[in-house]
Scaffold this motif. Structure first.
Motif, PDB file in Angstrom:
ATOM      1  N   UNK A 219      -8.139  27.057 -11.105  1.00  0.00           N
ATOM      2  CA  UNK A 219      -8.270  28.054 -12.163  1.00  0.00           C
ATOM      3  C   UNK A 219      -9.665  28.033 -12.763  1.00  0.00           C
ATOM      4  N   UNK A 220     -10.261  26.851 -12.846  1.00  0.00           N
ATOM      5  CA  UNK A 220     -11.556  26.683 -13.500  1.00  0.00           C
ATOM      6  C   UNK A 220     -12.639  27.498 -12.816  1.00  0.00           C
ATOM      7  N   UNK A 221     -12.596  27.615 -11.501  1.00  0.00           N
ATOM      8  CA  UNK A 221     -13.668  28.278 -10.755  1.00  0.00           C
ATOM      9  C   UNK A 221     -13.866  29.723 -11.194  1.00  0.00           C
ATOM     10  N   UNK A 222     -12.782  30.472 -11.374  1.00  0.00           N
ATOM     11  CA  UNK A 222     -12.906  31.886 -11.728  1.00  0.00           C
ATOM     12  C   UNK A 222     -13.479  32.103 -13.112  1.00  0.00           C
ATOM     13  N   UNK A 223     -12.842  31.568 -14.121  1.00  0.00           N
ATOM     14  CA  UNK A 223     -13.311  31.808 -15.485  1.00  0.00           C
ATOM     15  C   UNK A 223     -14.655  31.159 -15.723  1.00  0.00           C
ATOM     16  N   UNK A 224     -14.914  30.004 -15.116  1.00  0.00           N
ATOM     17  CA  UNK A 224     -16.168  29.293 -15.360  1.00  0.00           C
ATOM     18  C   UNK A 224     -17.358  30.105 -14.868  1.00  0.00           C
ATOM     19  N   UNK A 225     -17.226  30.717 -13.703  1.00  0.00           N
ATOM     20  CA  UNK A 225     -18.318  31.545 -13.176  1.00  0.00           C
ATOM     21  C   UNK A 225     -18.563  32.748 -14.079  1.00  0.00           C
ATOM     22  N   UNK A 226     -17.490  33.340 -14.558  1.00  0.00           N
ATOM     23  CA  UNK A 226     -17.609  34.499 -15.447  1.00  0.00           C
ATOM     24  C   UNK A 226     -18.259  34.075 -16.769  1.00  0.00           C
ATOM     25  N   UNK A 227     -17.778  32.985 -17.351  1.00  0.00           N
ATOM     26  CA  UNK A 227     -18.319  32.511 -18.635  1.00  0.00           C
ATOM     27  C   UNK A 227     -19.777  32.101 -18.494  1.00  0.00           C
ATOM     28  N   UNK A 228     -20.107  31.418 -17.417  1.00  0.00           N
ATOM     29  CA  UNK A 228     -21.486  30.993 -17.191  1.00  0.00           C
ATOM     30  C   UNK A 228     -22.419  32.199 -17.143  1.00  0.00           C
ATOM     31  N   UNK A 229     -22.036  33.204 -16.402  1.00  0.00           N
ATOM     32  CA  UNK A 229     -22.845  34.418 -16.288  1.00  0.00           C
ATOM     33  C   UNK A 229     -22.975  35.114 -17.623  1.00  0.00           C
ATOM     34  N   UNK A 230     -21.872  35.209 -18.343  1.00  0.00           N
ATOM     35  CA  UNK A 230     -21.893  35.891 -19.635  1.00  0.00           C
ATOM     36  C   UNK A 230     -22.769  35.152 -20.645  1.00  0.00           C
ATOM     37  N   UNK A 231     -22.537  33.865 -20.799  1.00  0.00           N
ATOM     38  CA  UNK A 231     -23.288  33.088 -21.785  1.00  0.00           C
ATOM     39  C   UNK A 231     -24.776  33.068 -21.435  1.00  0.00           C
ATOM     40  N   UNK A 232     -25.100  32.780 -20.182  1.00  0.00           N
ATOM     41  CA  UNK A 232     -26.507  32.725 -19.778  1.00  0.00           C
ATOM     42  C   UNK A 232     -27.170  34.085 -19.983  1.00  0.00           C
ATOM     43  N   UNK A 233     -26.452  35.149 -19.697  1.00  0.00           N
ATOM     44  CA  UNK A 233     -27.012  36.488 -19.870  1.00  0.00           C
ATOM     45  C   UNK A 233     -27.284  36.837 -21.322  1.00  0.00           C
ATOM     46  N   UNK A 234     -26.363  36.511 -22.196  1.00  0.00           N
ATOM     47  CA  UNK A 234     -26.554  36.832 -23.617  1.00  0.00           C
ATOM     48  C   UNK A 234     -27.506  35.870 -24.305  1.00  0.00           C
ATOM     49  N   UNK A 235     -27.465  34.611 -23.953  1.00  0.00           N
ATOM     50  CA  UNK A 235     -28.323  33.624 -24.604  1.00  0.00           C
ATOM     51  C   UNK A 235     -29.751  33.674 -24.063  1.00  0.00           C
ATOM     52  N   UNK A 236     -29.889  33.914 -22.763  1.00  0.00           N
ATOM     53  CA  UNK A 236     -31.207  33.863 -22.146  1.00  0.00           C
ATOM     54  C   UNK A 236     -31.680  32.420 -22.034  1.00  0.00           C
ATOM     55  N   UNK A 237     -32.696  32.201 -21.219  1.00  0.00           N
ATOM     56  CA  UNK A 237     -33.237  30.857 -21.005  1.00  0.00           C
ATOM     57  C   UNK A 237     -34.629  30.748 -21.609  1.00  0.00           C
ATOM     58  N   UNK A 238     -34.787  29.786 -22.488  1.00  0.00           N
ATOM     59  CA  UNK A 238     -36.103  29.472 -23.055  1.00  0.00           C
ATOM     60  C   UNK A 238     -36.250  27.963 -23.041  1.00  0.00           C
ATOM     61  N   UNK A 239     -37.221  27.487 -22.280  1.00  0.00           N
ATOM     62  CA  UNK A 239     -37.383  26.049 -22.086  1.00  0.00           C
ATOM     63  C   UNK A 239     -38.203  25.386 -23.185  1.00  0.00           C
ATOM     64  N   UNK A 240     -38.760  26.166 -24.085  1.00  0.00           N
ATOM     65  CA  UNK A 240     -39.464  25.628 -25.251  1.00  0.00           C
ATOM     66  C   UNK A 240     -38.667  26.033 -26.487  1.00  0.00           C
ATOM     67  N   UNK A 241     -38.544  25.105 -27.416  1.00  0.00           N
ATOM     68  CA  UNK A 241     -37.783  25.392 -28.639  1.00  0.00           C
ATOM     69  C   UNK A 241     -38.393  26.582 -29.378  1.00  0.00           C
ATOM     70  N   UNK A 242     -37.519  27.369 -29.972  1.00  0.00           N
ATOM     71  CA  UNK A 242     -37.921  28.556 -30.735  1.00  0.00           C
ATOM     72  C   UNK A 242     -36.961  28.711 -31.901  1.00  0.00           C
ATOM     73  N   UNK A 243     -37.314  29.551 -32.836  1.00  0.00           N
ATOM     74  CA  UNK A 243     -36.414  29.847 -33.946  1.00  0.00           C
ATOM     75  C   UNK A 243     -35.600  31.080 -33.584  1.00  0.00           C
ATOM     76  N   UNK A 244     -34.270  30.969 -33.694  1.00  0.00           N
ATOM     77  CA  UNK A 244     -33.420  32.122 -33.410  1.00  0.00           C
ATOM     78  C   UNK A 244     -33.589  33.160 -34.525  1.00  0.00           C
ATOM     79  N   UNK A 245     -32.912  34.308 -34.433  1.00  0.00           N
ATOM     80  CA  UNK A 245     -33.126  35.369 -35.429  1.00  0.00           C
ATOM     81  C   UNK A 245     -32.871  34.974 -36.883  1.00  0.00           C
ATOM     82  N   UNK A 246     -32.121  33.881 -37.103  1.00  0.00           N
ATOM     83  CA  UNK A 246     -31.884  33.455 -38.487  1.00  0.00           C
ATOM     84  C   UNK A 246     -32.561  32.122 -38.799  1.00  0.00           C
ATOM     85  N   UNK A 247     -33.532  31.722 -37.948  1.00  0.00           N
ATOM     86  CA  UNK A 247     -34.363  30.567 -38.246  1.00  0.00           C
ATOM     87  C   UNK A 247     -33.849  29.211 -37.802  1.00  0.00           C
ATOM     88  N   UNK A 248     -32.888  29.168 -36.890  1.00  0.00           N
ATOM     89  CA  UNK A 248     -32.343  27.900 -36.407  1.00  0.00           C
ATOM     90  C   UNK A 248     -33.093  27.492 -35.134  1.00  0.00           C
TER      91      UNK A 248
END
Length: 152
Positions: A7-36
Protein backbone atom coordinates in the motif's frame (compact mmCIF):
# COMPACT_ATOMS: atom_id res chain seq x y z
CA UNK A 1 -5.20 2.07 10.05
CA UNK A 2 -1.63 0.85 9.48
CA UNK A 3 -0.37 0.55 5.91
CA UNK A 4 1.48 -2.37 4.37
CA UNK A 5 4.56 -2.10 2.14
CA UNK A 6 2.45 -2.77 -0.95
CA UNK A 7 0.00 0.00 0.00
CA UNK A 8 2.86 2.36 0.84
CA UNK A 9 4.22 2.44 -2.72
CA UNK A 10 1.16 4.09 -4.27
CA UNK A 11 0.41 6.86 -1.81
CA UNK A 12 4.09 7.50 -1.05
CA UNK A 13 4.91 8.25 -4.69
CA UNK A 14 1.91 10.56 -4.94
CA UNK A 15 2.73 12.35 -1.67
CA UNK A 16 6.40 12.69 -2.56
CA UNK A 17 5.55 14.30 -5.89
CA UNK A 18 2.97 16.59 -4.35
CA UNK A 19 5.09 17.76 -1.42
CA UNK A 20 8.26 18.22 -3.50
CA UNK A 21 6.28 20.12 -6.13
CA UNK A 22 4.64 22.52 -3.70
CA UNK A 23 7.63 22.97 -1.40
CA UNK A 24 10.31 23.16 -4.08
CA UNK A 25 13.98 22.41 -3.43
CA UNK A 26 16.33 24.99 -1.97
CA UNK A 27 19.66 23.73 -0.70
CA UNK A 28 20.52 26.98 1.10
CA UNK A 29 18.45 28.16 4.04
CA UNK A 30 15.99 30.95 3.28
CA UNK A 31 13.16 32.73 5.02
CA UNK A 32 9.72 31.46 4.02
CA UNK A 33 6.92 33.97 3.28
CA UNK A 34 6.30 34.51 7.00
CA UNK A 35 9.96 34.69 8.05
CA UNK A 36 10.66 31.13 9.21
CA UNK A 37 14.13 29.76 8.31
CA UNK A 38 13.55 26.91 5.86
CA UNK A 39 15.70 24.54 3.77
CA UNK A 40 15.39 21.72 1.26
CA UNK A 41 11.75 20.72 0.68
CA UNK A 42 10.21 23.01 3.30
CA UNK A 43 12.07 21.73 6.36
CA UNK A 44 12.00 24.14 9.29
CA UNK A 45 13.04 22.15 12.37
CA UNK A 46 16.45 23.28 13.59
CA UNK A 47 17.15 25.32 10.46
CA UNK A 48 19.32 28.42 10.72
CA UNK A 49 20.23 31.02 8.15
CA UNK A 50 23.50 30.27 6.39
CA UNK A 51 22.83 26.52 6.54
CA UNK A 52 23.36 24.48 3.37
CA UNK A 53 22.39 20.90 2.50
CA UNK A 54 23.33 18.46 -0.23
CA UNK A 55 20.71 16.97 -2.51
CA UNK A 56 21.09 13.65 -0.70
CA UNK A 57 20.57 15.32 2.68
CA UNK A 58 17.44 17.03 1.36
CA UNK A 59 16.06 13.76 -0.02
CA UNK A 60 16.75 12.09 3.32
CA UNK A 61 14.97 14.86 5.23
CA UNK A 62 11.99 14.64 2.89
CA UNK A 63 11.73 10.86 3.25
CA UNK A 64 11.95 11.04 7.04
CA UNK A 65 9.41 13.87 7.27
CA UNK A 66 6.97 12.09 4.95
CA UNK A 67 7.24 9.02 7.15
CA UNK A 68 6.45 11.12 10.23
CA UNK A 69 3.52 12.73 8.41
CA UNK A 70 2.19 9.29 7.48
CA UNK A 71 2.45 8.18 11.11
CA UNK A 72 0.47 11.29 12.04
CA UNK A 73 -2.23 10.30 9.58
CA UNK A 74 -2.28 6.77 11.05
CA UNK A 75 -2.54 8.21 14.57
CA UNK A 76 -5.33 10.66 13.77
CA UNK A 77 -7.49 9.19 11.03
CA UNK A 78 -9.46 5.99 11.54
CA UNK A 79 -11.47 6.17 8.31
CA UNK A 80 -10.43 4.06 5.31
CA UNK A 81 -7.84 5.89 3.22
CA UNK A 82 -7.43 5.06 -0.46
CA UNK A 83 -4.02 6.03 -1.85
CA UNK A 84 -4.98 9.50 -3.13
CA UNK A 85 -6.76 10.46 0.10
CA UNK A 86 -3.83 9.24 2.20
CA UNK A 87 -1.37 11.14 -0.03
CA UNK A 88 -3.42 14.33 0.35
CA UNK A 89 -3.51 13.96 4.13
CA UNK A 90 0.21 13.14 4.33
CA UNK A 91 0.93 16.31 2.32
CA UNK A 92 -1.30 18.27 4.68
CA UNK A 93 0.29 16.77 7.82
CA UNK A 94 3.77 17.42 6.38
CA UNK A 95 2.82 21.07 6.04
CA UNK A 96 0.84 21.72 9.25
CA UNK A 97 2.03 19.00 11.64
CA UNK A 98 0.39 16.20 13.59
CA UNK A 99 -1.10 18.38 16.32
CA UNK A 100 -2.97 20.51 13.80
CA UNK A 101 -4.15 17.46 11.84
CA UNK A 102 -5.34 15.55 14.91
CA UNK A 103 -7.16 18.52 16.41
CA UNK A 104 -8.82 19.57 13.19
CA UNK A 105 -12.44 19.52 12.11
CA UNK A 106 -11.08 17.79 9.01
CA UNK A 107 -10.01 14.77 11.12
CA UNK A 108 -13.26 14.80 13.08
CA UNK A 109 -15.37 14.79 9.91
CA UNK A 110 -13.32 12.08 8.17
CA UNK A 111 -13.47 9.89 11.28
CA UNK A 112 -17.24 10.38 11.40
CA UNK A 113 -17.52 9.14 7.81
CA UNK A 114 -18.09 12.57 6.24
CA UNK A 115 -15.49 12.25 3.49
CA UNK A 116 -16.65 15.21 1.38
CA UNK A 117 -16.99 17.44 4.44
CA UNK A 118 -13.59 16.42 5.75
CA UNK A 119 -11.87 16.95 2.41
CA UNK A 120 -13.56 20.35 2.07
CA UNK A 121 -12.00 21.38 5.40
CA UNK A 122 -8.60 21.42 3.68
CA UNK A 123 -9.64 24.64 1.93
CA UNK A 124 -9.74 26.44 5.30
CA UNK A 125 -5.99 25.98 5.92
CA UNK A 126 -4.59 28.78 3.75
CA UNK A 127 -3.13 31.10 6.38
CA UNK A 128 0.38 31.30 7.79
CA UNK A 129 0.69 33.62 10.79
CA UNK A 130 -2.65 35.12 9.78
CA UNK A 131 -1.56 35.83 6.21
CA UNK A 132 -3.38 34.17 3.31
CA UNK A 133 -0.71 32.70 1.05
CA UNK A 134 -1.48 32.03 -2.65
CA UNK A 135 0.78 28.96 -2.57
CA UNK A 136 -1.25 27.49 0.30
CA UNK A 137 -4.49 28.21 -1.55
CA UNK A 138 -3.20 26.24 -4.58
CA UNK A 139 -1.85 23.45 -2.42
CA UNK A 140 -5.07 23.05 -0.45
CA UNK A 141 -7.15 22.92 -3.64
CA UNK A 142 -4.87 20.18 -4.99
CA UNK A 143 -5.02 18.29 -1.67
CA UNK A 144 -8.80 18.60 -1.57
CA UNK A 145 -9.16 17.31 -5.12
CA UNK A 146 -6.92 14.34 -4.31
CA UNK A 147 -8.75 13.73 -1.05
CA UNK A 148 -12.05 13.46 -2.93
CA UNK A 149 -10.83 10.89 -5.48
CA UNK A 150 -13.11 7.89 -5.11
CA UNK A 151 -15.48 9.61 -2.67
CA UNK A 152 -19.15 9.01 -3.34
Amino acid sequence: MVTTNKQRAGWAAIALTMVAGFEGLRQAAYLDPVGIPTICFGETKGVHMGQRATLEQCKGMLAASLQLANHAVDDCIRAPLPDYRRAALVSFAYNVGQTNLCGSTLARKLNAGDIAGGCDELLRWTLAKGIKLPGLVKRRHAERNMCLVGAE
